[in-house]
Design a protein around this motif. Sequence first.
Motif, PDB file in Angstrom:
ATOM      1  N   THR A   1      -7.559  -2.328   4.938  1.00 36.52           N
ATOM      2  CA  THR A   1      -7.617  -1.391   3.810  1.00 36.52           C
ATOM      3  C   THR A   1      -7.826  -2.165   2.508  1.00 36.52           C
ATOM      4  O   THR A   1      -7.168  -3.170   2.275  1.00 36.52           O
ATOM      5  N   LEU A   2      -8.739  -1.655   1.680  1.00 37.35           N
ATOM      6  CA  LEU A   2      -9.003  -2.282   0.389  1.00 37.35           C
ATOM      7  C   LEU A   2      -8.875  -1.266  -0.736  1.00 37.35           C
ATOM      8  O   LEU A   2      -9.272  -0.113  -0.588  1.00 37.35           O
ATOM      9  N   VAL A   3      -8.306  -1.724  -1.849  1.00 36.72           N
ATOM     10  CA  VAL A   3      -8.286  -0.952  -3.092  1.00 36.72           C
ATOM     11  C   VAL A   3      -9.223  -1.668  -4.046  1.00 36.72           C
ATOM     12  O   VAL A   3      -9.117  -2.881  -4.227  1.00 36.72           O
ATOM     13  N   ILE A   4     -10.165  -0.954  -4.646  1.00 35.90           N
ATOM     14  CA  ILE A   4     -11.112  -1.591  -5.555  1.00 35.90           C
ATOM     15  C   ILE A   4     -11.278  -0.729  -6.802  1.00 35.90           C
ATOM     16  O   ILE A   4     -11.392   0.489  -6.708  1.00 35.90           O
TER      17      ILE A   4
ATOM     18  N   ARG B   1      -3.139  -2.120 -11.718  1.00 32.98           N
ATOM     19  CA  ARG B   1      -1.771  -1.975 -12.207  1.00 32.98           C
ATOM     20  C   ARG B   1      -1.085  -0.702 -11.735  1.00 32.98           C
ATOM     21  O   ARG B   1      -0.035  -0.337 -12.253  1.00 32.98           O
ATOM     22  N   SER B   2      -1.661  -0.030 -10.747  1.00 36.74           N
ATOM     23  CA  SER B   2      -1.032   1.220 -10.315  1.00 36.74           C
ATOM     24  C   SER B   2      -0.896   1.380  -8.802  1.00 36.74           C
ATOM     25  O   SER B   2      -0.095   2.196  -8.349  1.00 36.74           O
ATOM     26  N   ILE B   3      -1.654   0.625  -8.017  1.00 37.36           N
ATOM     27  CA  ILE B   3      -1.618   0.816  -6.561  1.00 37.36           C
ATOM     28  C   ILE B   3      -1.057  -0.432  -5.881  1.00 37.36           C
ATOM     29  O   ILE B   3      -1.651  -1.506  -5.922  1.00 37.36           O
ATOM     30  N   LYS B   4       0.105  -0.254  -5.268  1.00 31.70           N
ATOM     31  CA  LYS B   4       0.795  -1.354  -4.598  1.00 31.70           C
ATOM     32  C   LYS B   4       0.474  -1.366  -3.098  1.00 31.70           C
ATOM     33  O   LYS B   4       0.928  -0.482  -2.357  1.00 31.70           O
ATOM     34  N   PRO B   5      -0.286  -2.354  -2.633  1.00 30.54           N
ATOM     35  CA  PRO B   5      -0.585  -2.442  -1.202  1.00 30.54           C
ATOM     36  C   PRO B   5       0.669  -2.540  -0.331  1.00 30.54           C
ATOM     37  O   PRO B   5       0.671  -2.061   0.809  1.00 30.54           O
TER      38      PRO B   5
ATOM     39  N   ASN C   1       1.294   2.128   7.512  1.00 30.41           N
ATOM     40  CA  ASN C   1       1.106   1.142   8.578  1.00 30.41           C
ATOM     41  C   ASN C   1      -0.275   0.484   8.494  1.00 30.41           C
ATOM     42  O   ASN C   1      -1.009   0.392   9.484  1.00 30.41           O
ATOM     43  N   THR C   2      -0.627   0.057   7.287  1.00 30.45           N
ATOM     44  CA  THR C   2      -1.909  -0.597   7.067  1.00 30.45           C
ATOM     45  C   THR C   2      -1.698  -2.062   6.705  1.00 30.45           C
ATOM     46  O   THR C   2      -0.567  -2.519   6.559  1.00 30.45           O
ATOM     47  N   LYS C   3      -2.790  -2.766   6.543  1.00 34.91           N
ATOM     48  CA  LYS C   3      -2.782  -4.125   5.996  1.00 34.91           C
ATOM     49  C   LYS C   3      -3.752  -4.094   4.818  1.00 34.91           C
ATOM     50  O   LYS C   3      -4.960  -4.295   4.972  1.00 34.91           O
ATOM     51  N   ALA C   4      -3.223  -3.779   3.646  1.00 37.33           N
ATOM     52  CA  ALA C   4      -4.054  -3.500   2.476  1.00 37.33           C
ATOM     53  C   ALA C   4      -4.039  -4.638   1.467  1.00 37.33           C
ATOM     54  O   ALA C   4      -3.083  -5.409   1.384  1.00 37.33           O
ATOM     55  N   TYR C   5      -5.121  -4.697   0.687  1.00 39.31           N
ATOM     56  CA  TYR C   5      -5.214  -5.651  -0.421  1.00 39.31           C
ATOM     57  C   TYR C   5      -5.862  -4.961  -1.610  1.00 39.31           C
ATOM     58  O   TYR C   5      -6.826  -4.201  -1.454  1.00 39.31           O
TER      59      TYR C   5
END
Length: 333
Positions: free
Chosen positions: A52-55, A62-66, A74-78
């Motif tokens: 999972t990626l946040v871009i 400053r608002s989305i905490k992986p 139950n993801t592996k986000a960055y």
Amino acid sequence: MHNFKKIILHTALLIFFVIIILICSTLPYFWGESYYYQDYKVRTSLSGKLDTLVIGSSHALRSIKPTILNEKLNTKAYNLSSPLMSMYGRYVMLEKEINRNPIKTVYLEISYNALTLDRKTLGLEGDLYVLGRFDNVFERINFFTNAFPPDEYRKVLSDIIVRSKNSFSIHNTIEQYETFGYLSMPSNNQLLSDKTKEKIKNTKSLDINIREESLYYFDKIIKLCKKNDIRVILTVTPVTEMMIIECNNLDDIFSQYIDLAKKYNCEYYDFNLDKHRKKLYSEETSFYDITHMSDSGAEIFSNRLAEIIKYVDQGNNVSNYFLNSYAELKKLL
């Protein structure tokens, strides 16, 4: 003849500055972790593990905490976001991580100016941050030649030299090893009096014209994700009441984003229009400034984001969780 000479001059300049970039690549700036955005070692250590990626821009950074997405979904986000990140910068960073990770979901943050800022108004700052995030000299040169026009070469070189010099004295601890890209910010009171709300109401107009270059790379981002069977979730992060009350044309901007979501068949969630917004976020503690969340606010928002996505994944329709417009929201503030 004049155009030919101009092309020759620009080509010569490009070659010269590419050579300079090659030389500069040996400097400590490019191989260190002096600045908070220099996370290539973190991302390299996670290569092959992320799903999972946040871009996005600083709004997402400053608002989305992986860590919360990982716990709740139950993801592996960055979080790949960085300040003033252009759509081109987003595309390049996404492509790199998609190529080396089994990515299933991308949260693409789109703020009120994500597609309306052009290169002239956006400036080169955001692309300078991206330039400092590569672990590969060839990627760095490719980004340099595509992101910066010739009249910015000197500024880019000057910035690299200054940051390299500063790298000797900066002893920073990169927190992304623990936060997976997220950057925390302190709380600053943004509470407005009723008198102030009335005074600033609808006094500011934002640019609503989507830029061709931004739309071009937005299209490439979506197509890249679709090609790799990646779920795209267009996400609008919360801003303060001041921002919402002050701006008189937010619906004009975001209605275009809604149309894009429909066109590309993407999920779209505007968390400013969350019916629980006022209950969830405190104007006194949830924000760092008028458009960015504090760590306290990010904690609450990330949990809410995970909650909504979990509802969706369970087959629920969440449209009734959101208001229909900013005009409707303003009546409640």
